[in-house]
Motif scaffolding. Sequence first.
Motif, PDB file in Angstrom:
ATOM      1  N   PHE A 108      -7.092  -0.393   6.073  1.00  0.00           N
ATOM      2  CA  PHE A 108      -5.969   0.483   5.701  1.00  0.00           C
ATOM      3  C   PHE A 108      -5.981   0.797   4.208  1.00  0.00           C
ATOM      4  O   PHE A 108      -4.999   1.285   3.653  1.00  0.00           O
ATOM      5  N   GLY A 109      -7.100   0.457   3.559  1.00  0.00           N
ATOM      6  CA  GLY A 109      -7.246   0.824   2.152  1.00  0.00           C
ATOM      7  C   GLY A 109      -6.880  -0.282   1.177  1.00  0.00           C
ATOM      8  O   GLY A 109      -6.848  -0.054  -0.028  1.00  0.00           O
ATOM      9  N   ALA A 110      -6.607  -1.495   1.679  1.00  0.00           N
ATOM     10  CA  ALA A 110      -6.260  -2.593   0.773  1.00  0.00           C
ATOM     11  C   ALA A 110      -7.504  -3.026   0.001  1.00  0.00           C
ATOM     12  O   ALA A 110      -8.584  -3.132   0.575  1.00  0.00           O
ATOM     13  N   ASN A 111      -7.354  -3.264  -1.300  1.00  0.00           N
ATOM     14  CA  ASN A 111      -8.462  -3.846  -2.054  1.00  0.00           C
ATOM     15  C   ASN A 111      -8.236  -5.351  -2.161  1.00  0.00           C
ATOM     16  O   ASN A 111      -7.250  -5.878  -1.651  1.00  0.00           O
ATOM     17  N   LEU A 165       0.836  -1.210   0.000  1.00  0.00           N
ATOM     18  CA  LEU A 165       0.000   0.000   0.000  1.00  0.00           C
ATOM     19  C   LEU A 165       0.865   1.251   0.000  1.00  0.00           C
ATOM     20  O   LEU A 165       1.777   1.378   0.810  1.00  0.00           O
ATOM     21  N   GLU A 166       0.547   2.167  -0.881  1.00  0.00           N
ATOM     22  CA  GLU A 166       1.323   3.400  -0.876  1.00  0.00           C
ATOM     23  C   GLU A 166       0.781   4.342   0.201  1.00  0.00           C
ATOM     24  O   GLU A 166      -0.410   4.347   0.505  1.00  0.00           O
TER      25      GLU A 166
END
Lengths: 82, 448
Positions: free
Chosen positions: A37-40, A20-21
């Motif tokens: 944390f925004g991971a798809n 993840l950036e």
Amino acid sequence: MTMDKDEIIELLTDELADQLEGVDRDELDPNLSMRDFGANSLDVIEVVTAVMRELDIKIPRSQLADIETINGLADKFDEHLD
Amino acid sequence: MIGARCAEIHSVKPGAKHDPLTPFHAMSDFDATDYSLADFQWNDNPDVLSPPKDFEEWSSDPRIQVAFDLFEQELQDSPSARTTMRSNIDGEAREVINLTSYNYLGLSTHPEVVEAAQQAADDYGISSSGSAMLSGTFDLHNEFSEQLAHFKQKEACMLFSSGLGGNMGAIQGMLQPGDVLVMDEKCHKSIVDGGTLARAKSVSFEHNDPESLDAQLERHSDKRCLVAVEGVYSMDGDLVDLPAIVEVCNDHDVPIYLDEAHSTLMFGENSRGVAEYYGLEDEVGVSFGTLSKSFGGVGGFVCANEPLIEYMKSYASPFQFSCSLPPPIVAGMMKSLEVATRDDTLQNQLWDNVEYFRENLEAMNLDLGESESQIIPIIIGDSAEQLYPMAVQAQQRGLFVQPIDFPAVEAHARRFRISVSSELTQEDIDEACNIIEDVIARPLRKSA
């Protein structure tokens, strides 16, 4: 491979931070899910694949799909390492 | 059992390590039905020309082979409500009631559509023999693009040679590294792949959940974002909650990309799709549709404001580097648009069939999920052990339904997916329901 659960969590969070950036590794709370944390879904596949390869285990995805947290994943991986 | 899960969750016992280069038979407690296609995406075989060694081991297990046999079964007639299919299981060709094709309005064989395609084949041949930019734009393509733009109430339209190419190309054309594609978690692979091709960051929000969307847009408020949703979701048949999505997007000033693959020609007073159904067409920045579903052909189209369409034509690889749609397809699709919009006959037949089918399925106490459309899932639960034998039995009884397994759907919600067609007669639906009762509903009641 001898590795305790904390080390597995470290592996998971290292891989996740790489994937993840813009996410600080230290803010990755293992009691939350990668998605928090925004991971798809593709990120999750990448991270899980990398960690299972590292641990030299292969667990069916269907058994991982309903696990909610990073901690839960580490528990599952830990079972397969014993 | 491509996605089969054993009832005993620990059938791969603690300590059963698996080196990807070690064949599964070396694992004393390997059970092939535990694994699914989701488990073989990584290929550790040093030989690039070979699949993973454990994939071959897994896929040759007879229980897994049954599932593969259900793929690519041969249709020997048109994809109409009744067709002929040769079974890969027993090799028999038999007439089947077809609940699997996307031919929702029966347009692929409509006499006027076929005649228009034949005439164009006579006039232009069967290929455009070029990309749209250089030599593949014919008078037919321009006329149809204008018709579609007008139909979707947008300034301009671009045609793609496939639906997948349309979604991938449009998203590639709009987004770039540093941008964020915010997708409903149930969006189609072509949207996901568009994000990958654009090298944009891709994130998803919980299905139809405005709060989850709001959180993602808040998180990425410093980036250029695009929100992608679908009119009808293809595995569940439910509709986008467009009013709620629009409200959140307007709060964040983020545009909406709406995929109407499974809703164009069927929803809304003028059959323009789900955006028209909700009265929210002006809130949609980009409207995508396919020509392979209700239209009965093949291809995709993207409608938006004219400057964006003109810009994307130079940056959407599937548009730039594919041969354009064949002239007979374009002529046929123009006729499909005309036939499907000149009156409500086909739509009325479709929705009557959907209502009649649903009533019968509900009477069997089947779990139809949240379906609100012509796509009706029959959710059987987590048992792949039931899913595949039911599929084989149904097909051998003359009912063409396909199983949908993990990872395409969640492991606890394995299902059959019914695509209702306007062409089905009441007798077809009665016969289909008799088979569903015998092969699916009754065994489910017994096992419950």
